[in-house]
Design a protein around this motif. Structure first.
Motif, PDB file in Angstrom:
ATOM      1  N   ALA A 109       0.822  -1.214   0.000  1.00 20.48           N
ATOM      2  CA  ALA A 109       0.000   0.000   0.000  1.00 20.48           C
ATOM      3  C   ALA A 109       0.856   1.263   0.000  1.00 20.48           C
ATOM      4  CB  ALA A 109      -0.918  -0.003   1.216  1.00 20.48           C
ATOM      5  N   ALA A 116      -1.434  -3.393  -3.601  1.00 20.58           N
ATOM      6  CA  ALA A 116      -1.999  -3.841  -2.324  1.00 20.58           C
ATOM      7  C   ALA A 116      -3.193  -4.764  -2.550  1.00 20.58           C
ATOM      8  CB  ALA A 116      -2.418  -2.633  -1.490  1.00 20.58           C
ATOM      9  N   THR A 429      -5.017   4.129   1.729  1.00 15.35           N
ATOM     10  CA  THR A 429      -5.120   2.998   0.796  1.00 15.35           C
ATOM     11  C   THR A 429      -5.678   1.764   1.482  1.00 15.35           C
ATOM     12  OG1 THR A 429      -3.246   3.832  -0.508  1.00 15.35           O
ATOM     13  CG2 THR A 429      -3.810   1.499  -0.758  1.00 15.35           C
ATOM     14  N   THR A 430      -5.161   1.466   2.681  1.00  9.71           N
ATOM     15  CA  THR A 430      -5.657   0.273   3.380  1.00  9.71           C
ATOM     16  C   THR A 430      -7.111   0.449   3.811  1.00  9.71           C
ATOM     17  OG1 THR A 430      -4.757   1.069   5.497  1.00  9.71           O
ATOM     18  CG2 THR A 430      -3.368  -0.407   4.183  1.00  9.71           C
TER      19      THR A 430
END
Length: 667
Positions: A109, A116, A429-430
């Motif tokens: 990520a 990811a 992002t996560t």
């Protein structure tokens, strides 16, 4: 008969593909020392739980093996043992994959969203391909060895027994940790989710894996095996060997479709991961449909081929529709979930009332879908059509489990990013992947419920066929078929007893989560109170103690509901007879499916209503509205992750045990 060998070959290919995916995941960078340390702690906690759970089940498994060996010889006993071992192996493979991929996803990520997504999805696909591969390889190999679908039915019983305990044990573990982490950490201490100062944070991350990876994988592995064997039993009665091997060929088609479709799951930096996963699911369904038509026309004559193909399509349609309905009732983009968030403005009570109402309402349309699919499948291909509808749905399990297992990896990756104090762009992002994982988890739960419903119908039909073959029960037959009269007291008693069992199991599992959470809350409060410097970040919490509490509670509390699930069909069958047992199966299936839908959807909606508020609606975090939503989500945790999912293996355990004892019943 040469086509039969395509099934074990497809199973081996699936396992080889899983090994390839695992290898590609392990080659990824696992990040800095802190990230590796956190990932290792989650891995060790997950393995400790699995090891203790399976060690607890060894005496139970050996006892059942000995009983089956004495009653019916080595074939039935060995099939049971193979089913139990394959289910356990699938759990270990999936758990290893997801816990080894979490830090690697976090590191990916830091580079791109697509990277990811690729790491987390490949890790989930390891579990998906293992479930489908081991299921098809186990059933087809046993059939090649014994050439009798009746004796290999205990493979499904072995898988069912392990799945039931895995579902309950995993659900108790994850919710004890989750409730403790949320109520003390987020509500009382006011610290964020996945904050390293929270002593329950590692247990919470472990719980994501034992619940949504090992638990869901065991659940669908069991459905896969039970459906295939029920379809083989019915097909063998109606069409001989051709009808017995055809479900295995559909399983092979589903594996081929799932492998091909994994290459459709990719996105761009500003793309939508949900759309990428949806492409994989749609591609799997479409390719499976095409291959099913080709196989049906190659194996059966014109009329039978088309009818069986339509039955398979009805199962695939159930797959799609149940996913859409589950998303509607649980997604924070939809009105039902937003209504629960709105109700939170006046407190926890109105939040809970709205959530319960939403869960109850959500049972209607799915049941209509099941009924329509059952009617269509039966009208096109008779009782074999019902079984093939179930097989059509389950043959896509490789992709469905992959999409579901992606969720815990993404969730853990976000937790590691938070605990390792990485930059906000990584957490952004996560979080994007995690929000998609919440939706896919709800959809997978809907798939599991739908598959359990259709599997139960197939098992019930197979049970009736096996009763008809029992010479001691010939007096119960009309024109060679078991006929159940609803005016007979024994049948009514069976229906009521069966309908009661899911409520009792729900009560046991809800109470188990409450007891375990009580212990966890006490421990987290103790550590905040007694360990110097936790809130300042200078003191280190005792994460292992919280993992141990969840593990011990899960193992201790899973035994009583397990005894009820296994023992009830035996008591009803041998004390009240075959017709009462048929009523029992009808009751446990109807109430079990309804409870599963209600509890899973209510819990999912409560969870996403909380997330909707945390995104900034109605004042956002730290407000009384948010506190009310957290309480509602806490109530929903055991609904959606413990008691609701436990209904799936419960109704299948009842079906597989009944199928095994059908030849032994004497009235």
């Amino acid at each position: 008969m040469e086509l039969l060998y395509l099934a074990p070959l497809a199973g081996i290919v699936a396992l080889l593909f899983a090994a390839y995916l695992m290898s590609s995941v392990l080659k990824e960078d696992s990040g800095n020392a802190k990230m590796r340390e956190l990932s290792q702690a989650i891995f060790e906690g997950a393995m400790a739980f699995l090891n203790r759970q399976y060690k607890t089940l060894i005496p139970f498994t050996i006892g059942i093996f000995v009983i089956l060996f004495i009653v019916d010889g080595y074939k039935l006993a060995s099939s049971f043992l193979v089913g139990a071992i394959c289910s356990a192996i699938a759990g270990y493979i999936g758990m290893t994959s997801t816990t080894k991929a979490n830090a690697r996803t976090t590191e990916a990520a830091r580079h791109s969203l697509n990277k990811a997504l690729g790491v987390s999805f490949r890790a989930g696909a390891v579990m998906g391909m293992s479930v489908a591969g081991l299921g098809l390889l186990g059933v087809s190999t046993l059939y090649i060895l014994f050439r009798d679908p009746v004796v290999i039915n205990s493979f499904a019983f072995g898988a069912s027994a392990i799945a039931f305990f895995a579902r309950i044990g995993g659900g108790i573990f994850t919710k004890a940790a989750d409730v403790g982490a949320d109520l003390v950490g987020k509500v009382e201490a006011g610290i964020p989710e996945d904050d390293p100062r929270n002593p329950a944070v590692i247990a919470d991350n472990v719980g994501d894996n034992v619940g949504d990876t090992a638990g869901m994988g065991a659940d669908l592995f069991e459905s896969y095996g039970a459906t295939a064997i029920a379809a083989m039993l019915i097909g063998n009665t109606l069409f001989g060997v051709t009808g017995a091997i055809f479900p295995l060929l559909i399983g092979a088609a589903g594996i081929a479709a799932s492998i091909i479709s994994t290459f459709f799951v990719r996105t761009t930096e500003d793309g939508d991961p949900q759309a990428a996963l949806n492409r994989g699911l749609w591609a799997t369904n479409i390719i499976t449909a095409v291959l099913s038509y080709l196989l049906a026309t190659a194996v059966f004559d014109g009329k039978n081929a088309f009818g069986i193909f339509i039955a398979i399509i009805s199962g695939l349609v159930v797959n799609v529709l149940i996913g859409m309905l589950t998303e509607y009732y649980t997604s924070n983009d939809k009105a039902p979930c937003q209504h629960i968030a709105d109700a939170s403005q006046t407190g926890a009570a109105t939040n809970i009332i709205a959530g319960i109402a939403n869960g109850l309402r959500s049972t209607g349309l799915p049941m209509i879908v099941f009924c329509a699919a059952t009617w269509l499948a039966f009208s096109q291909a008779g009782i074999y059509g019902i079984a093939m509808a179930a097989m059509g749905m389950l043959c896509t399990a490789g992709m469905v489990v992959a999409v579901d297992s992606f969720g815990p990896v993404a969730d853990n990756a976000g937790g590691i990013a938070e605990m390792a104090e990485l930059g906000p762009e990584v957490r952004k992002t996560t979080d994007k992947l995690d929000s998609v994982g919440n939706t896919t988890a709800a959809i997978a739960k809907g798939f599991a419920i739908g598959s359990a419903a259709l599997t139960a119908l197939a098992l019930f039909t197979a049970f009736a066929e096996e009763v008809a073959k029992n010479p001691k029960l010939s007096g119960l037959l009309v024109d060679g078929h078991l006929v159940v009269n609803l005016t007979e007291p024994g049948v009514i008693i069976g229906i009521f007893l069966g309908a009661t069992l899911p409520f009792l199991v729900c009560a046991f599992t809800m109470e188990a989560v409450g007891k375990a959470a009580f212990e966890m809350i006490g421990e987290v409060r103790r550590q905040f109170r007694e360990i110097p410097g936790i809130m300042e970040g200078t003191g280190r919490p005792d994460y292992a103690k919280c993992v141990d509490i969840s593990t011990k509670a899960a193992i201790r509390e899973m035994l009583l509901p397990g005894a009820f699930a296994v023992g009830s069909p035996l008591i009803v069958g041998f004390l009240l007879g075959a017709k009462a047992l048929a009523g029992f199966l009808a009751g446990v299936t109807a109430s079990g499916v309804l409870l599963a839908i209600f509890m899973s959807n209510a819990g999912g909606a409560w969870d996403n209503a909380k997330k909707y508020i945390e995104a900034g609606k109605f004042g956002g975090k730290g407000t009384p509205t948010h506190a009310a939503a957290v309480i509602g989500d806490t109530v929903g945790d055991p609904f959606k992750d413990t008691s609701g999912p436990a209904m799936n293996p419960l109704i299948k355990v009842a079906g597989t045990i009944s199928l095994i004892i059908a030849p032994l019943l004497f009235f």
